[in-house]
Motif scaffolding. Structure first.
Motif, mmCIF file in Angstrom:
data_model
loop_
_atom_site.group_PDB
_atom_site.id
_atom_site.type_symbol
_atom_site.label_atom_id
_atom_site.label_comp_id
_atom_site.label_asym_id
_atom_site.label_seq_id
_atom_site.Cartn_x
_atom_site.Cartn_y
_atom_site.Cartn_z
ATOM 1 N N ASN A 1 -16.826 -0.035 -2.873
ATOM 2 C CA ASN A 1 -16.313 0.171 -1.523
ATOM 3 C C ASN A 1 -15.225 1.254 -1.464
ATOM 4 O O ASN A 1 -14.017 1.013 -2.179
ATOM 5 N N ARG A 2 -15.355 2.136 -0.546
ATOM 6 C CA ARG A 2 -14.468 3.380 -0.872
ATOM 7 C C ARG A 2 -13.824 3.714 0.823
ATOM 8 O O ARG A 2 -14.992 3.599 1.941
ATOM 9 N N ARG A 3 -12.804 3.544 1.133
ATOM 10 C CA ARG A 3 -12.122 4.034 2.130
ATOM 11 C C ARG A 3 -11.278 5.294 2.309
ATOM 12 O O ARG A 3 -10.540 5.690 1.226
ATOM 13 N N TYR A 4 -11.284 6.074 3.331
ATOM 14 C CA TYR A 4 -10.380 7.199 3.349
ATOM 15 C C TYR A 4 -9.259 7.114 3.998
ATOM 16 O O TYR A 4 -9.294 6.674 5.142
ATOM 17 N N LEU A 5 -7.935 7.220 3.514
ATOM 18 C CA LEU A 5 -6.712 7.086 4.120
ATOM 19 C C LEU A 5 -6.141 8.546 4.507
ATOM 20 O O LEU A 5 -6.144 9.328 3.627
ATOM 21 N N ALA B 1 -7.850 8.357 -5.283
ATOM 22 C CA ALA B 1 -8.509 9.858 -5.826
ATOM 23 C C ALA B 1 -8.165 10.812 -4.954
ATOM 24 O O ALA B 1 -8.308 10.743 -3.653
ATOM 25 N N LEU B 2 -7.858 12.226 -5.290
ATOM 26 C CA LEU B 2 -7.974 13.195 -4.295
ATOM 27 C C LEU B 2 -9.088 14.384 -4.716
ATOM 28 O O LEU B 2 -9.346 14.507 -5.882
ATOM 29 N N PRO B 3 -9.303 15.034 -3.915
ATOM 30 C CA PRO B 3 -10.082 16.576 -4.238
ATOM 31 C C PRO B 3 -9.241 17.192 -5.175
ATOM 32 O O PRO B 3 -8.279 17.285 -5.191
ATOM 33 N N GLY B 4 -10.199 18.162 -6.060
ATOM 34 C CA GLY B 4 -9.242 18.904 -6.928
ATOM 35 C C GLY B 4 -8.485 19.759 -6.475
ATOM 36 O O GLY B 4 -7.549 20.288 -6.996
ATOM 37 N N ASN B 5 -8.657 20.294 -5.130
ATOM 38 C CA ASN B 5 -7.932 21.524 -4.741
ATOM 39 C C ASN B 5 -6.706 20.907 -3.606
ATOM 40 O O ASN B 5 -6.175 21.742 -2.893
ATOM 41 N N SER B 6 -6.439 19.623 -3.644
ATOM 42 C CA SER B 6 -5.440 18.989 -2.769
ATOM 43 C C SER B 6 -4.117 19.795 -3.117
ATOM 44 O O SER B 6 -3.770 20.159 -4.179
ATOM 45 N N ALA C 1 -8.907 9.194 -1.066
ATOM 46 C CA ALA C 1 -9.925 8.224 -1.198
ATOM 47 C C ALA C 1 -9.295 6.779 -1.928
ATOM 48 O O ALA C 1 -8.683 6.977 -3.087
ATOM 49 N N ALA C 2 -9.533 5.863 -1.307
ATOM 50 C CA ALA C 2 -8.858 4.462 -1.837
ATOM 51 C C ALA C 2 -10.240 3.628 -2.269
ATOM 52 O O ALA C 2 -10.978 3.351 -1.348
ATOM 53 N N ASN C 3 -10.426 3.504 -3.542
ATOM 54 C CA ASN C 3 -11.627 2.603 -4.111
ATOM 55 C C ASN C 3 -11.318 1.260 -4.559
ATOM 56 O O ASN C 3 -10.398 0.916 -5.408
ATOM 57 N N LEU D 1 0.955 -1.069 -0.040
ATOM 58 C CA LEU D 1 -0.206 0.118 0.080
ATOM 59 C C LEU D 1 0.821 1.325 0.048
ATOM 60 O O LEU D 1 0.477 2.271 -0.841
ATOM 61 N N SER D 2 1.717 1.232 0.766
ATOM 62 C CA SER D 2 2.711 2.473 0.806
ATOM 63 C C SER D 2 3.187 2.563 -0.489
ATOM 64 O O SER D 2 3.550 3.796 -0.997
ATOM 65 N N ALA D 3 4.027 1.595 -1.214
ATOM 66 C CA ALA D 3 4.426 1.644 -2.535
ATOM 67 C C ALA D 3 3.396 2.172 -3.646
ATOM 68 O O ALA D 3 3.824 3.081 -4.506
ATOM 69 N N GLN D 4 2.389 1.478 -3.469
ATOM 70 C CA GLN D 4 1.184 2.329 -4.364
ATOM 71 C C GLN D 4 1.010 3.442 -4.311
ATOM 72 O O GLN D 4 0.593 4.295 -5.327
ATOM 73 N N LEU D 5 0.897 4.057 -2.907
ATOM 74 C CA LEU D 5 0.333 5.515 -2.624
ATOM 75 C C LEU D 5 1.562 6.344 -3.082
ATOM 76 O O LEU D 5 1.516 7.538 -3.741
#
Length: 219
Positions: free
Chosen positions: A83-87, A63-68, A77-79, A24-28
């Protein structure tokens, strides 16, 4: 036969486990590097969310909000299908940023030689910190800057190209049209900034200051 239900339950439990910390760390990290290739070499992503709340698939879509922002603390957001989780993550970036070589007093006109580049954590710096010395030549210091202090855009301004009360040349242009007239500036402005001008007939117009000090208006 009795062992089959137990084995099946064990396999289902394993398949439902979240992706490993390393994966997960590598993917992020790859996701954030793609957003900011310029600083990819000095980037590291730290996951703050407990592992029990991680996505339960091998390859979540992020995914991230447009103004991140590009770095620092943020929510991703991890989809996994529906199913969606927020990290909660911290994107750490190391690179070069601008600092003052010496104490710079308010009102001082500065040059590139008054600054140097220093290497460190970019994500912990104040907003709008400068990363090159290209935009500081001939700038004016707006407040005292200490030696070694990171320099942000809000600490400097470009010198006034036009000052309030100064007579200026206003050049208006449009399709097949070009005219000029003299007026008086109503505010201070640097190159490329907007200035209000009172014309000879009393009319007030707004235009952008060119490098040569003329006021450009597009009709």
């Amino acid at each position: 036969m009795r062992g089959y239900p137990i084995l099946l339950a064990s396999l289902l439990a394993i398949s439902a486990l979240p992706v490993s910390a390393t994966e997960l760390s590598a993917q992020l990290t790859q996701f954030f590097k793609a957003r900011d290739p310029q600083h990819a070499a000095g980037m590291k992503v730290v996951i703050r969310t407990p592992k029990t709340q991680w996505p339960d698939c091998d390859a979540p879509r992020f995914a991230l909000p447009g103004n991140s922002r590009l770095w620092g603390n943020m929510s991703v957001a991890a989809n996994c299908g529906e199913n969606r989780r927020y990290l909660q993550v911290q994107v750490q970036v190391t690179g070069e940023y601008l600092v003052a070589k010496r104490q710079l007093a308010r009102g001082t006109h500065v040059a590139q030689d008054d600054f140097r580049l220093q290497n460190g954590r970019l994500d912990t710096l104040p907003a709008r910190t400068l990363f090159t010395s290209e935009s500081v030549a001939d700038a004016v210091v707006l407040r005292d800057i200490q030696p070694g202090q990171p320099v942000s855009l809000s600490m400097l301004r470009q010198p006034w190209r036009v000052k309030a009360g100064q007579n200026v040349q206003v050049i208006a242009s449009g399709e097949g049209f070009n005219a000029s007239s003299e007026g008086k500036a109503l505010n201070n402005a640097a190159s490329a900034q907007w200035v209000r001008v009172r014309m000879g007939n009393g009319q007030i117009v707004s235009g952008r200051v060119s490098d040569d000090g003329n006021i450009l208006i597009t009709l």
